[in-house]
Scaffold this active site. Sequence first.
Site, short mmCIF file in Angstrom:
data_model
loop_
_atom_site.label_atom_id
_atom_site.label_comp_id
_atom_site.label_asym_id
_atom_site.label_seq_id
_atom_site.Cartn_x
_atom_site.Cartn_y
_atom_site.Cartn_z
N HIS A 66 9.06 -5.91 -7.25
CA HIS A 66 8.97 -4.69 -6.79
C HIS A 66 8.81 -5.10 -5.16
O HIS A 66 8.80 -3.82 -4.60
CB HIS A 66 7.86 -4.21 -7.30
CG HIS A 66 7.91 -4.09 -8.83
ND1 HIS A 66 8.89 -3.30 -9.26
CD2 HIS A 66 7.15 -4.84 -9.80
CE1 HIS A 66 8.77 -3.44 -10.91
NE2 HIS A 66 7.55 -4.44 -11.03
N HIS A 97 2.80 -7.07 1.88
CA HIS A 97 4.13 -6.99 1.09
C HIS A 97 4.74 -5.54 1.90
O HIS A 97 4.04 -4.97 2.61
CB HIS A 97 3.83 -6.46 -0.38
CG HIS A 97 3.03 -5.33 -0.57
ND1 HIS A 97 1.84 -5.57 -0.87
CD2 HIS A 97 3.46 -4.03 -0.75
CE1 HIS A 97 1.51 -4.30 -1.17
NE2 HIS A 97 2.27 -3.42 -1.08
N HIS A 99 7.67 -2.11 1.80
CA HIS A 99 8.36 -0.98 1.26
C HIS A 99 9.46 -0.66 2.01
O HIS A 99 9.35 -0.37 3.24
CB HIS A 99 7.35 0.15 0.60
CG HIS A 99 6.24 -0.18 -0.16
ND1 HIS A 99 6.30 -0.12 -1.28
CD2 HIS A 99 5.14 -0.63 0.16
CE1 HIS A 99 5.21 -0.60 -2.05
NE2 HIS A 99 4.22 -0.84 -0.89
N HIS A 122 2.17 -3.31 4.00
CA HIS A 122 0.91 -3.21 3.30
C HIS A 122 0.02 -4.17 3.49
O HIS A 122 0.47 -5.31 2.81
CB HIS A 122 0.90 -2.51 1.89
CG HIS A 122 1.22 -1.17 1.84
ND1 HIS A 122 1.88 -0.41 0.72
CD2 HIS A 122 1.32 0.12 2.92
CE1 HIS A 122 2.11 0.83 0.96
NE2 HIS A 122 1.84 1.05 2.14
N THR A 205 1.64 1.44 -6.94
CA THR A 205 2.54 1.11 -8.07
C THR A 205 1.59 1.05 -9.29
O THR A 205 0.11 1.24 -9.14
CB THR A 205 2.77 -0.20 -7.70
OG1 THR A 205 1.65 -1.18 -7.52
CG2 THR A 205 3.83 -0.57 -6.55
O1 1SD Z 1 2.73 -2.04 -4.46
C1 1SD Z 1 1.73 -2.79 -4.37
C2 1SD Z 1 2.00 -3.65 -5.54
O2 1SD Z 1 2.94 -4.83 -5.38
C3 1SD Z 1 0.67 -4.65 -5.52
O3 1SD Z 1 0.84 -5.54 -4.35
C4 1SD Z 1 -0.63 -3.92 -5.30
C5 1SD Z 1 -1.70 -4.72 -5.30
O4 1SD Z 1 -1.54 -6.12 -5.41
O5 1SD Z 1 -0.52 -3.14 -4.38
C6 1SD Z 1 0.35 -2.10 -4.45
S1 1SD Z 1 -0.04 -1.03 -2.88
O6 1SD Z 1 -0.57 0.00 -3.46
O7 1SD Z 1 -0.48 -1.71 -2.01
N1 1SD Z 1 1.56 -0.51 -2.64
ZN ZN Z 2 2.37 -1.24 -0.89
#
Ligand code: 1SD
Ligand code: ZN
Length: 260
Positions: A66, A97, A99, A122, A205
Site C-alpha cells: 500500500h 511512508h 502517498h 506521513h 487506511t
Molecule cells: O496508510 C498508513 C498505513 O500504511 C499505516 O502506515 C498506518 C499506520 O502504520 O498509517 C496509515 S496513515 O493514516 O498514516 N496513512
Molecule cells: Zn499515510
Amino acid sequence: INSSGTDFDYKDTCKWAKEFPMCGEKFQSPINIKIPNLESLGELPPLKWNGYENAPTTMTLVNSGHSITLTGQWDDNNIPYITDGPLTDAYIFEQLHFHWGPNDSVGSEHKMNGNSFPLEMHMVHFKKEYETFSNAVKYSDGLTVVGLFFDISPMGSEALTAILGGVSAVSSSKDPFELDPFELSSFNVAIAAVQFATYAGSLTTPPCSQSVIWILPINTLNVSSKQMKKFRNIELNHGDTHNYRPTQPLNGRSIHIFTQ
Ligand code: 1SD
Ligand code: ZN
C-alpha cells in the site's frame, strides 16, 4: 484477505466501511483544508523535534503493498520524538511512508484549498504513555502524524534521495531492504518556521481508527519528476496505481492553525 485481515485496495474506497466499520465513522481523514476558514490556536509553543539528528543503528525500507514504509532502530536514549505545539505529551517516531498517484495532478491525501499535491509523506508517531503503536491506536490522542506535501521542482529533494536509493530493491519485492542509516532531521529542518494546520482525524487506511492528531505544515518540499517516477514504479497490491484516499467530510470539526 491476508492473515491480519486488513486486505484492501484503492479502487472503491467507499467499500472499506463494509469490512472495516470505523472507516464509516464521522471524523475521518484525509480532509480538504480551507486556509481562510481556519481558527487560530493562538500562541502555542513551537513544535519540538527531539533526537531527529540521531542516525539509527539500522534502517529498513519495505513495500507494504500500500506504500513504502521506512523504519529504524535507535538505541534507547536516541529514539526521535516530537513534543509541544498542540501536543500534551511526547510522541515517539514509529515509521514514515508516502502517498502518490499516477500523475502530478493527484497523489496527496490532504488537500489545501482544494488543491492536491503529487506526493504526501506521513511521519507516524505514537504517544509515549501508550507504549506501543498498536496499543496507541485505541485512543483518540494515541497517534500524531506529521504530513508533508511535496511539489514538483527540477531540484528534487536530497532527503528523498537517501530513501529512494533503496527503492528499486522493494519496487516489486516484499522483502525488507536495509538502507545505510541516516538521520531524519533533513525533513524537520525543511519545515522550520512555517505555519501548521492541526485537526483530529483517523488513519487514512483500514481500519481507519480515529486516533490521529494530524499536523500539516502549510508549505511544500520539493520532489523532482525523476523522483516521482520512482514512486510510480512501485508495485502496489491489486495493481493499484495510486494510494491516496479521497477527502472525507469535516462533519463540524475545527481545524486550528499554529506557528512554530
Ligand atoms: O496508510 C498508513 C498505513 O500504511 C499505516 O502506515 C498506518 C499506520 O502504520 O498509517 C496509515 S496513515 O493514516 O498514516 N496513512
Ligand atoms: Zn499515510
